[in-house]
Enzyme design. Structure first.
Site, PDB file in Angstrom:
ATOM      1  N   SER A   1     104.247  39.629   5.777  1.00  0.00           N
ATOM      2  CA  SER A   1     103.502  40.843   5.443  1.00  0.00           C
ATOM      3  C   SER A   1     102.075  40.483   5.033  1.00  0.00           C
ATOM      4  O   SER A   1     101.358  39.843   5.794  1.00  0.00           O
ATOM      5  CB  SER A   1     104.255  41.617   4.361  1.00  0.00           C
ATOM      6  OG  SER A   1     103.758  42.917   4.215  1.00  0.00           O
TER       7      SER A   1
ATOM      8  N   ASP B   1     108.767  49.010  12.262  1.00  0.00           N
ATOM      9  CA  ASP B   1     107.821  48.608  11.221  1.00  0.00           C
ATOM     10  C   ASP B   1     106.463  49.207  11.558  1.00  0.00           C
ATOM     11  O   ASP B   1     105.986  49.065  12.686  1.00  0.00           O
ATOM     12  CB  ASP B   1     107.738  47.074  11.199  1.00  0.00           C
ATOM     13  CG  ASP B   1     106.809  46.519  10.135  1.00  0.00           C
ATOM     14  OD1 ASP B   1     106.126  47.293   9.433  1.00  0.00           O
ATOM     15  OD2 ASP B   1     106.754  45.276  10.012  1.00  0.00           O
TER      16      ASP B   1
ATOM     17  N   HIS C   1     110.410  46.647   8.352  1.00  0.00           N
ATOM     18  CA  HIS C   1     109.607  45.705   7.579  1.00  0.00           C
ATOM     19  C   HIS C   1     110.460  45.131   6.451  1.00  0.00           C
ATOM     20  O   HIS C   1     111.294  45.821   5.878  1.00  0.00           O
ATOM     21  CB  HIS C   1     108.401  46.450   6.994  1.00  0.00           C
ATOM     22  CG  HIS C   1     107.340  45.552   6.464  1.00  0.00           C
ATOM     23  ND1 HIS C   1     106.438  44.904   7.278  1.00  0.00           N
ATOM     24  CD2 HIS C   1     107.019  45.196   5.190  1.00  0.00           C
ATOM     25  CE1 HIS C   1     105.609  44.195   6.540  1.00  0.00           C
ATOM     26  NE2 HIS C   1     105.944  44.340   5.274  1.00  0.00           N
TER      27      HIS C   1
END
Length: 306
Positions: free
Chosen positions: A151, A244, A274
């Site tokens: 991320s 995501d 995610h």
């Protein structure tokens, strides 16, 4: 995945964007390992420090499955540049060390809003250089070095790979797990997965507002898709989740790397959201991603050095 989302919704935890940064950090720590695998025992788990360029000691944690002189991955955690740390990603880093055979050093870079852009970038880049120079002190082979993250940490890893190329610091691999790469939430996946898929649009807005002023968001150190030149970067493993908001920009960044002649291995995990890689208790694709990450790290840091 749908069952996990239902469980998250039933828990009725307040969204991070409704909390103060400190409250959000505490909530993330409390929830971080509910779905993660149990912390695997390792031969070596050691808290260390790596100095930032301004002299600030940055906490870090070294993981290794043996006491041998191992090559190293610098790991940069996710959390929107605002939450996350050594504890939230301890289980994942242990898996990476166990499955790859390499050492993993997880960095506790400084967080926003107390430390806004580009502090996280500067801390990550400084830590990579300090780690390279600390091989003898740590008993590691830092001539074989990789950088990675998930991320926001994936974004930081992309930036470190570019800075390393420019500085002549050789890297064996950049390990990019669901990275952010664009300046604004303007792709189709940001619309399609804006609500109900773990990472929601208001949360992304909140993280970005904590971290960076709007007029700085086209800076390539925040949005690597805006970097002018990607030639000559370390090979990349790009791990993406189908459901995501960040998936389109991850694909676009992988495409740009390929167009620049960078070797890219891309794994797109279908039907997951995610942060899926931290859901090993519940999502089999998380275990598949762990194994893939361990394999590519082993190939880059061990097999590639032979």
């Amino acid at each position: 995945m749908s069952g996990v989302i239902d469980r998250i919704q039933r828990a009725k935890r307040p969204p991070y964007y409704t909390l103060s940064p400190q409250q959000a950090r505490e909530a993330y720590v409390a929830a971080a390992e509910i779905l993660d695998l149990p912390r695997a025992p390792l031969a070596r788990v050691q808290d260390i420090e790596l100095d930032a360029d301004d002299g600030t000691p940055l906490p870090a944690r070294l993981y290794a499955a043996s006491h041998e002189r191992l090559p190293v991955l610098l790991y940069l955690h996710g959390g929107g540049f605002t939450i996350g740390g050594l504890e939230t990603h301890d289980s994942l880093c242990r898996q990476l060390a166990l499955l790859s055979g390499a050492a993993v050093v997880s960095l506790d870079y400084r967080l926003a809003p107390e430390h806004r852009f580009p502090t996280a970038v500067d801390d990550s880049w400084a830590a990579l250089r300090r780690l390279r120079d600390s091989g003898d002190a740590l008993g590691l082979d830092t001539s074989r070095l990789a950088v990675g993250g998930d991320s926001a940490g994936g974004t930081l890893a992309t930036v470190c790979a570019i800075l390393a190329r420019d500085a002549g610091l050789p890297l064996a691999l950049q390990l990019l797990i669901t990275p952010g790469a664009s300046a604004h939430q303007d792709t189709a996946s940001h619309v399609l997965f804006a609500t109900g898929f773990v990472l929601e649009r208001p949360a992304i807005d909140w993280f970005f507002d904590q971290y960076i002023d709007h007029h700085h968001r086209k800076d390539w150190r925040f949005a690597p898709l805006h970097a002018e030149d990607l030639e000559g970067l370390a090979p990349a493993w790009v791990c993406l989740a189908e459901c995501d908001p960040l998936v389109d920009e991850g694909l676009a960044y992988a495409d740009r790397l390929r167009l620049a002649g960078v070797p890219v291995s891309l794994d797109l995990y279908k039907g997951v959201t995610h942060d899926f890689i931290k859901m090993g208790r519940a999502i089999p694709e998380a275990l598949e991603a762990h194994a893939a990450a361990g394999r590519v790290l082993k190939e880059a840091l061990f097999d590639g050095a032979r």
